[in-house]
Design a protein around this motif. Structure first.
Motif, mmCIF file in Angstrom:
data_model
loop_
_atom_site.group_PDB
_atom_site.id
_atom_site.type_symbol
_atom_site.label_atom_id
_atom_site.label_comp_id
_atom_site.label_asym_id
_atom_site.label_seq_id
_atom_site.Cartn_x
_atom_site.Cartn_y
_atom_site.Cartn_z
ATOM 1 N N VAL A 19 0.835 -1.201 0.000
ATOM 2 C CA VAL A 19 0.000 0.000 0.000
ATOM 3 C C VAL A 19 0.871 1.253 0.000
ATOM 4 O O VAL A 19 0.522 2.269 -0.611
ATOM 5 C CB VAL A 19 -0.964 -0.026 1.213
ATOM 6 C CG1 VAL A 19 -1.663 1.306 1.389
ATOM 7 C CG2 VAL A 19 -1.990 -1.121 1.051
ATOM 8 N N ALA A 20 2.019 1.206 0.654
ATOM 9 C CA ALA A 20 2.880 2.374 0.797
ATOM 10 C C ALA A 20 3.603 2.748 -0.490
ATOM 11 O O ALA A 20 4.274 3.777 -0.532
ATOM 12 C CB ALA A 20 3.894 2.129 1.907
ATOM 13 N N GLN A 21 3.488 1.966 -1.543
ATOM 14 C CA GLN A 21 4.157 2.301 -2.794
ATOM 15 C C GLN A 21 3.557 3.533 -3.456
ATOM 16 O O GLN A 21 4.230 4.237 -4.183
ATOM 17 C CB GLN A 21 4.104 1.119 -3.761
ATOM 18 C CG GLN A 21 4.988 -0.026 -3.334
ATOM 19 C CD GLN A 21 4.908 -1.203 -4.288
ATOM 20 O OE1 GLN A 21 4.062 -1.244 -5.172
ATOM 21 N NE2 GLN A 21 5.797 -2.160 -4.093
ATOM 22 N N ASP A 22 2.294 3.809 -3.202
ATOM 23 C CA ASP A 22 1.611 4.958 -3.766
ATOM 24 C C ASP A 22 1.533 6.061 -2.716
ATOM 25 O O ASP A 22 1.487 5.790 -1.511
ATOM 26 C CB ASP A 22 0.210 4.542 -4.206
ATOM 27 C CG ASP A 22 -0.497 5.599 -5.020
ATOM 28 O OD1 ASP A 22 0.196 6.406 -5.665
ATOM 29 O OD2 ASP A 22 -1.742 5.618 -5.008
ATOM 30 N N ALA A 23 1.498 7.307 -3.144
ATOM 31 C CA ALA A 23 1.432 8.434 -2.199
ATOM 32 C C ALA A 23 0.124 8.416 -1.400
ATOM 33 O O ALA A 23 0.126 8.720 -0.200
ATOM 34 C CB ALA A 23 1.576 9.755 -2.940
ATOM 35 N N VAL A 24 -0.961 8.048 -2.051
ATOM 36 C CA VAL A 24 -2.251 7.989 -1.354
ATOM 37 C C VAL A 24 -2.231 6.900 -0.289
ATOM 38 O O VAL A 24 -2.743 7.088 0.827
ATOM 39 C CB VAL A 24 -3.396 7.744 -2.364
ATOM 40 C CG1 VAL A 24 -4.718 7.545 -1.657
ATOM 41 C CG2 VAL A 24 -3.484 8.896 -3.341
ATOM 42 N N GLY A 25 -1.626 5.793 -0.610
ATOM 43 C CA GLY A 25 -1.511 4.708 0.370
ATOM 44 C C GLY A 25 -0.639 5.100 1.545
ATOM 45 O O GLY A 25 -0.937 4.766 2.696
ATOM 46 N N MET A 26 0.442 5.824 1.265
ATOM 47 C CA MET A 26 1.313 6.283 2.351
ATOM 48 C C MET A 26 0.579 7.251 3.270
ATOM 49 O O MET A 26 0.703 7.160 4.492
ATOM 50 C CB MET A 26 2.560 6.953 1.769
ATOM 51 C CG MET A 26 3.545 7.371 2.818
ATOM 52 S SD MET A 26 4.267 6.015 3.736
ATOM 53 C CE MET A 26 5.555 5.565 2.631
ATOM 54 N N VAL A 27 -0.202 8.157 2.686
ATOM 55 C CA VAL A 27 -0.987 9.088 3.509
ATOM 56 C C VAL A 27 -2.002 8.315 4.338
ATOM 57 O O VAL A 27 -2.201 8.617 5.526
ATOM 58 C CB VAL A 27 -1.677 10.150 2.618
ATOM 59 C CG1 VAL A 27 -2.694 10.950 3.406
ATOM 60 C CG2 VAL A 27 -0.640 11.076 2.003
ATOM 61 N N ILE A 29 -1.762 5.265 5.466
ATOM 62 C CA ILE A 29 -1.052 4.573 6.544
ATOM 63 C C ILE A 29 -0.690 5.549 7.657
ATOM 64 O O ILE A 29 -0.876 5.263 8.849
ATOM 65 C CB ILE A 29 0.202 3.862 5.995
ATOM 66 C CG1 ILE A 29 -0.213 2.682 5.117
ATOM 67 C CG2 ILE A 29 1.099 3.392 7.122
ATOM 68 C CD1 ILE A 29 0.927 2.071 4.335
ATOM 69 N N VAL A 30 -0.191 6.725 7.290
ATOM 70 C CA VAL A 30 0.186 7.725 8.296
ATOM 71 C C VAL A 30 -1.033 8.194 9.074
ATOM 72 O O VAL A 30 -0.991 8.324 10.306
ATOM 73 C CB VAL A 30 0.924 8.913 7.631
ATOM 74 C CG1 VAL A 30 1.110 10.051 8.612
ATOM 75 C CG2 VAL A 30 2.255 8.471 7.077
ATOM 76 N N VAL A 31 -2.137 8.439 8.379
ATOM 77 C CA VAL A 31 -3.361 8.877 9.057
ATOM 78 C C VAL A 31 -3.879 7.781 9.990
ATOM 79 O O VAL A 31 -4.312 8.059 11.117
ATOM 80 C CB VAL A 31 -4.430 9.291 8.027
ATOM 81 C CG1 VAL A 31 -5.794 9.469 8.673
ATOM 82 C CG2 VAL A 31 -4.010 10.578 7.327
ATOM 83 N N ILE A 89 3.024 15.795 14.553
ATOM 84 C CA ILE A 89 4.007 14.919 13.901
ATOM 85 C C ILE A 89 3.346 14.176 12.737
ATOM 86 O O ILE A 89 3.927 14.065 11.658
ATOM 87 C CB ILE A 89 4.626 13.944 14.918
ATOM 88 C CG1 ILE A 89 5.558 14.694 15.861
ATOM 89 C CG2 ILE A 89 5.369 12.818 14.212
ATOM 90 C CD1 ILE A 89 6.060 13.870 17.026
ATOM 91 N N GLY A 90 2.126 13.683 12.946
ATOM 92 C CA GLY A 90 1.401 13.014 11.861
ATOM 93 C C GLY A 90 1.128 13.950 10.697
ATOM 94 O O GLY A 90 1.307 13.581 9.528
ATOM 95 N N ALA A 91 0.721 15.195 11.001
ATOM 96 C CA ALA A 91 0.463 16.164 9.931
ATOM 97 C C ALA A 91 1.759 16.528 9.216
ATOM 98 O O ALA A 91 1.768 16.696 7.982
ATOM 99 C CB ALA A 91 -0.174 17.418 10.527
ATOM 100 N N TRP A 92 2.855 16.614 9.955
ATOM 101 C CA TRP A 92 4.149 16.927 9.346
ATOM 102 C C TRP A 92 4.590 15.810 8.397
ATOM 103 O O TRP A 92 5.086 16.070 7.302
ATOM 104 C CB TRP A 92 5.175 17.154 10.456
ATOM 105 C CG TRP A 92 6.563 17.409 9.968
ATOM 106 C CD1 TRP A 92 6.988 18.441 9.202
ATOM 107 C CD2 TRP A 92 7.697 16.590 10.225
ATOM 108 N NE1 TRP A 92 8.330 18.323 8.978
ATOM 109 C CE2 TRP A 92 8.796 17.192 9.589
ATOM 110 C CE3 TRP A 92 7.894 15.416 10.941
ATOM 111 C CZ2 TRP A 92 10.072 16.645 9.647
ATOM 112 C CZ3 TRP A 92 9.166 14.877 10.990
ATOM 113 C CH2 TRP A 92 10.237 15.505 10.342
ATOM 114 N N ILE A 93 4.384 14.570 8.809
ATOM 115 C CA ILE A 93 4.747 13.434 7.959
ATOM 116 C C ILE A 93 3.870 13.409 6.704
ATOM 117 O O ILE A 93 4.348 13.142 5.603
ATOM 118 C CB ILE A 93 4.682 12.112 8.736
ATOM 119 C CG1 ILE A 93 5.750 12.090 9.819
ATOM 120 C CG2 ILE A 93 4.848 10.924 7.803
ATOM 121 C CD1 ILE A 93 5.663 10.901 10.745
ATOM 122 N N VAL A 94 2.584 13.705 6.850
ATOM 123 C CA VAL A 94 1.695 13.745 5.693
ATOM 124 C C VAL A 94 2.150 14.830 4.713
ATOM 125 O O VAL A 94 2.187 14.616 3.501
ATOM 126 C CB VAL A 94 0.222 13.965 6.126
ATOM 127 C CG1 VAL A 94 -0.649 14.339 4.936
ATOM 128 C CG2 VAL A 94 -0.314 12.705 6.787
#
Length: 99
Positions: A19-27, A29-31, A89-94
């Motif tokens: 899932v983390a391969q795509d930017a939407v998937g990474m967001v 996961i972070v959320v 921190i979560g918003a910064w990572i996003v």
């Protein structure tokens, strides 16, 4: 740790990495991780707050009341600081993932 625990952990890690391969998937996961952390810290803070309020009700003398009020204040301040920090921190990572 049993074999099925290891298998489940490997499957979950593979799913997250896929899932983390795509930017939407990474967001996503972070959320999810940020929301999970907020829920854990919030639940822990509520439990600690109930304990401090219970000690306020059980206090016998003036010093015991003061100690309970200070403990309640510390629980509220620390939990608010931790939850706010975790959210930022979560918003910064996003923002780092999206940019």
């Amino acid at each position: 740790m049993r074999l099925w625990h290891l298998t489940l952990a490997i499957v979950l890690i593979a799913l997250v990495l896929t899932v983390a391969q795509d930017a939407v998937g990474m967001v996503a996961i972070v959320v999810f991780i940020t929301g999970l952390g907020e829920a854990v810290v919030g639940t822990t803070a509520i439990i600690a707050l109930f304990q401090t309020l219970g000690s306020l009700g059980e206090a016998k003398g003036l010093s015991a009341h003061a100690e309970a009020v200070v403990a309640t204040t510390v629980v509220l301040a620390v939990s608010t600081a931790i939850m706010t920090g975790w959210l930022f921190i979560g918003a910064w990572i996003v923002q780092a993932v999206v940019a």
